[in-house]
Write a protein that holds these residues in place. Structure first.
Motif, PDB file in Angstrom:
ATOM      1  N   UNK A 104       0.931  -1.261   0.208  1.00 38.17           N
ATOM      2  CA  UNK A 104       0.128   0.070   0.000  1.00 38.17           C
ATOM      3  C   UNK A 104       1.071   1.275   0.020  1.00 38.17           C
ATOM      4  N   UNK A 105       0.370   2.349  -0.185  1.00 40.98           N
ATOM      5  CA  UNK A 105       1.005   3.657  -0.174  1.00 40.98           C
ATOM      6  C   UNK A 105       1.751   3.875   1.232  1.00 40.98           C
ATOM      7  N   UNK A 106       1.343   3.206   2.313  1.00 43.38           N
ATOM      8  CA  UNK A 106       1.858   3.472   3.586  1.00 43.38           C
ATOM      9  C   UNK A 106       2.831   2.330   3.997  1.00 43.38           C
ATOM     10  N   UNK A 107       2.996   1.462   3.035  1.00 41.88           N
ATOM     11  CA  UNK A 107       4.179   0.364   3.297  1.00 41.88           C
ATOM     12  C   UNK A 107       3.494  -0.795   3.581  1.00 41.88           C
ATOM     13  N   UNK A 108       2.167  -0.971   3.864  1.00 39.35           N
ATOM     14  CA  UNK A 108       1.765  -2.535   4.360  1.00 39.35           C
ATOM     15  C   UNK A 108       1.912  -3.379   3.240  1.00 39.35           C
ATOM     16  N   UNK A 109       2.582  -4.582   3.497  1.00 46.20           N
ATOM     17  CA  UNK A 109       2.994  -5.371   2.390  1.00 46.20           C
ATOM     18  C   UNK A 109       1.658  -6.039   2.025  1.00 46.20           C
ATOM     19  N   UNK A 110       1.258  -6.421   0.592  1.00 46.55           N
ATOM     20  CA  UNK A 110       0.114  -7.338   0.150  1.00 46.55           C
ATOM     21  C   UNK A 110       0.390  -8.441  -0.555  1.00 46.55           C
ATOM     22  N   UNK A 111       1.581  -8.680  -1.308  1.00 46.13           N
ATOM     23  CA  UNK A 111       1.901  -9.996  -2.009  1.00 46.13           C
ATOM     24  C   UNK A 111       3.153  -9.735  -2.731  1.00 46.13           C
ATOM     25  N   UNK A 112       3.540 -10.698  -3.191  1.00 47.78           N
ATOM     26  CA  UNK A 112       4.731 -10.881  -3.963  1.00 47.78           C
ATOM     27  C   UNK A 112       4.735 -12.206  -5.049  1.00 47.78           C
ATOM     28  N   UNK A 113       5.473 -12.075  -6.070  1.00 52.73           N
ATOM     29  CA  UNK A 113       5.588 -13.078  -6.985  1.00 52.73           C
ATOM     30  C   UNK A 113       6.938 -12.946  -7.735  1.00 52.73           C
ATOM     31  N   UNK A 114       7.164 -14.416  -8.178  1.00 52.98           N
ATOM     32  CA  UNK A 114       8.676 -14.505  -8.779  1.00 52.98           C
ATOM     33  C   UNK A 114       9.522 -15.466  -8.160  1.00 52.98           C
ATOM     34  N   UNK A 115      10.334 -16.142  -8.876  1.00 55.43           N
ATOM     35  CA  UNK A 115      11.414 -16.805  -8.321  1.00 55.43           C
ATOM     36  C   UNK A 115      12.604 -16.570  -9.498  1.00 55.43           C
ATOM     37  N   UNK A 116      13.710 -17.031  -9.043  1.00 55.37           N
ATOM     38  CA  UNK A 116      14.747 -17.380  -9.953  1.00 55.37           C
ATOM     39  C   UNK A 116      14.406 -18.185 -11.113  1.00 55.37           C
ATOM     40  N   UNK A 117      14.818 -17.859 -12.257  1.00 51.89           N
ATOM     41  CA  UNK A 117      14.657 -18.662 -13.297  1.00 51.89           C
ATOM     42  C   UNK A 117      14.365 -18.306 -14.776  1.00 51.89           C
ATOM     43  N   UNK A 118      14.176 -19.115 -15.802  1.00 49.55           N
ATOM     44  CA  UNK A 118      13.989 -18.518 -17.045  1.00 49.55           C
ATOM     45  C   UNK A 118      12.483 -18.684 -17.434  1.00 49.55           C
ATOM     46  N   UNK A 119      11.784 -19.622 -16.905  1.00 51.11           N
ATOM     47  CA  UNK A 119      10.123 -19.701 -17.383  1.00 51.11           C
ATOM     48  C   UNK A 119       9.585 -18.575 -17.222  1.00 51.11           C
ATOM     49  N   UNK A 120       8.118 -18.395 -17.776  1.00 50.08           N
ATOM     50  CA  UNK A 120       7.219 -17.419 -17.484  1.00 50.08           C
ATOM     51  C   UNK A 120       7.126 -17.252 -15.880  1.00 50.08           C
ATOM     52  N   UNK A 121       7.102 -15.932 -15.503  1.00 49.28           N
ATOM     53  CA  UNK A 121       6.816 -15.603 -14.271  1.00 49.28           C
ATOM     54  C   UNK A 121       8.283 -15.771 -13.319  1.00 49.28           C
ATOM     55  N   UNK A 122       9.307 -16.170 -13.932  1.00 50.38           N
ATOM     56  CA  UNK A 122      10.529 -16.451 -13.236  1.00 50.38           C
ATOM     57  C   UNK A 122      11.274 -15.256 -13.612  1.00 50.38           C
ATOM     58  N   UNK A 123      12.377 -14.996 -12.882  1.00 48.01           N
ATOM     59  CA  UNK A 123      13.175 -13.592 -13.180  1.00 48.01           C
ATOM     60  C   UNK A 123      14.885 -13.775 -13.143  1.00 48.01           C
ATOM     61  N   UNK A 124      15.678 -13.275 -13.736  1.00 44.36           N
ATOM     62  CA  UNK A 124      16.834 -13.035 -13.510  1.00 44.36           C
ATOM     63  C   UNK A 124      17.389 -11.718 -13.427  1.00 44.36           C
ATOM     64  N   UNK A 125      17.477 -11.064 -12.364  1.00 42.45           N
ATOM     65  CA  UNK A 125      17.752  -9.863 -12.200  1.00 42.45           C
ATOM     66  C   UNK A 125      16.595  -8.734 -12.740  1.00 42.45           C
ATOM     67  N   UNK A 126      15.449  -9.120 -12.026  1.00 43.32           N
ATOM     68  CA  UNK A 126      14.354  -7.809 -12.466  1.00 43.32           C
ATOM     69  C   UNK A 126      14.680  -6.422 -12.088  1.00 43.32           C
ATOM     70  N   UNK A 127      14.699  -5.518 -12.775  1.00 44.07           N
ATOM     71  CA  UNK A 127      15.167  -4.144 -12.529  1.00 44.07           C
ATOM     72  C   UNK A 127      14.140  -3.131 -12.756  1.00 44.07           C
ATOM     73  N   UNK A 128      13.615  -2.879 -14.033  1.00 42.23           N
ATOM     74  CA  UNK A 128      12.663  -2.001 -14.400  1.00 42.23           C
ATOM     75  C   UNK A 128      11.329  -2.457 -13.979  1.00 42.23           C
TER      76      UNK A 128
END
Length: 269
Positions: A62-86
């Motif tokens: 939220x705009x006040x910093x309350x955590x809501x959710x997260x997604x992603x793991x390390x990898x090359x598949x859909x929804x996975x990341x290798x150094x997400x930046x932008x």
């Protein structure tokens, strides 16, 4: 405004005059913790999205910093990341992520459900060599800084290649190291050319307009600036991480520096 204070593993929130509001986060891999938070964007409902490079995930608050959710793991598949930046959001509640080391753009809905992706490693149209920062225009066009190809690429909201501009060089329309991108209310595209210590402005189709900055410690100068953001009022904010500060500019005929503050190490978004 929100700053990813990446070496301090936190998000900081300020007024447009630099007044501190709040901060959240600490080092770690749990919910609400960070390992090198990088890109930050805010959607139309005020939710804050953070691209967390070393934990290879996106976190939402939220705009006040309350955590809501997260997604992603390390990898090359859909929804996975290798150094997400932008990271950038659009008016249709789509979340665009520059998956930098996988050389692609991934698209999600606000819950983290994967929608599509595009891009492969290379120098052809629609390919990338280290995409770093994203911005979405008022018409939904997606702009990506393709750092090691020294160019900006434009795509439709669904990933169709539209155009590109830039190559390596010091001329006005060229780049040494394109980084942050922002778009103002007149659809001018502002690009941080980090190694040139400049912010360059272009039309939406890549015609050079003007630039500002230069190397130095005085107000209005930079040392390897990282990112740029623009408010609806046209206020321009540039992160100057070597000097650990944010610089604010306003328009005359070209932007002039009006304020700087901070002892920060981060990215503004």
């Amino acid at each position: 405004m929100y700053v990813a204070d990446r070496n301090n593993q936190r998000i900081e929130k300020f007024t447009s005059l630099g007044g501190f509001i709040r901060t959240w986060g600490r080092a770690g891999s749990g919910a609400g913790e960070f390992d090198f938070p990088f890109g930050v964007d805010v959607d139309g409902r005020g939710f804050v999205y953070v691209a967390e490079r070393n934990n290879n995930r996106i976190q939402v608050f939220t705009e006040n910093g309350t955590w809501i959710r997260m997604w992603g793991t390390s990898g090359q598949g859909p929804g996975q990341f290798s150094f997400p930046v932008g990271i950038a959001t659009n008016r249709a509640d789509r979340i665009y992520v520059a998956d930098s080391f996988n050389n692609r753009i991934q698209v999600f809905d606000t819950t983290g459900t994967f929608i599509r992706m595009w891009g492969t490693e290379g120098a052809l149209a629609g390919q990338f060599d280290l995409p770093l920062t994203l911005a979405v225009g008022h018409d939904g066009t997606v702009y990506a800084s393709d750092a090691n190809n020294h160019r900006v690429q434009r795509f439709s909201s669904t990933g169709t290649f539209l155009s590109q501009w830039g190559k390596y060089g010091t001329a006005d329309s060229l780049f040494l190291s394109p980084r942050g991108i922002a778009i103002d209310s007149a659809d001018r595209v502002f690009v941080v050319d980090q190694a040139a210590d400049l912010v360059k402005a272009f039309t939406a189709d890549g015609h050079f307009l003007f630039c500002f900055g230069g190397r130095g410690t005085a107000p209005g100068l930079f040392d390897r600036p990282e990112d740029v953001a623009i408010t609806p009022k046209g206020e321009i904010f540039v992160t100057d991480p070597i000097h650990n500060r944010i610089e604010k500019f306003v328009f005359s005929t070209v932007p002039v520096q009006s304020r700087s503050w901070g002892r920060l190490k981060g990215i503004y978004r």
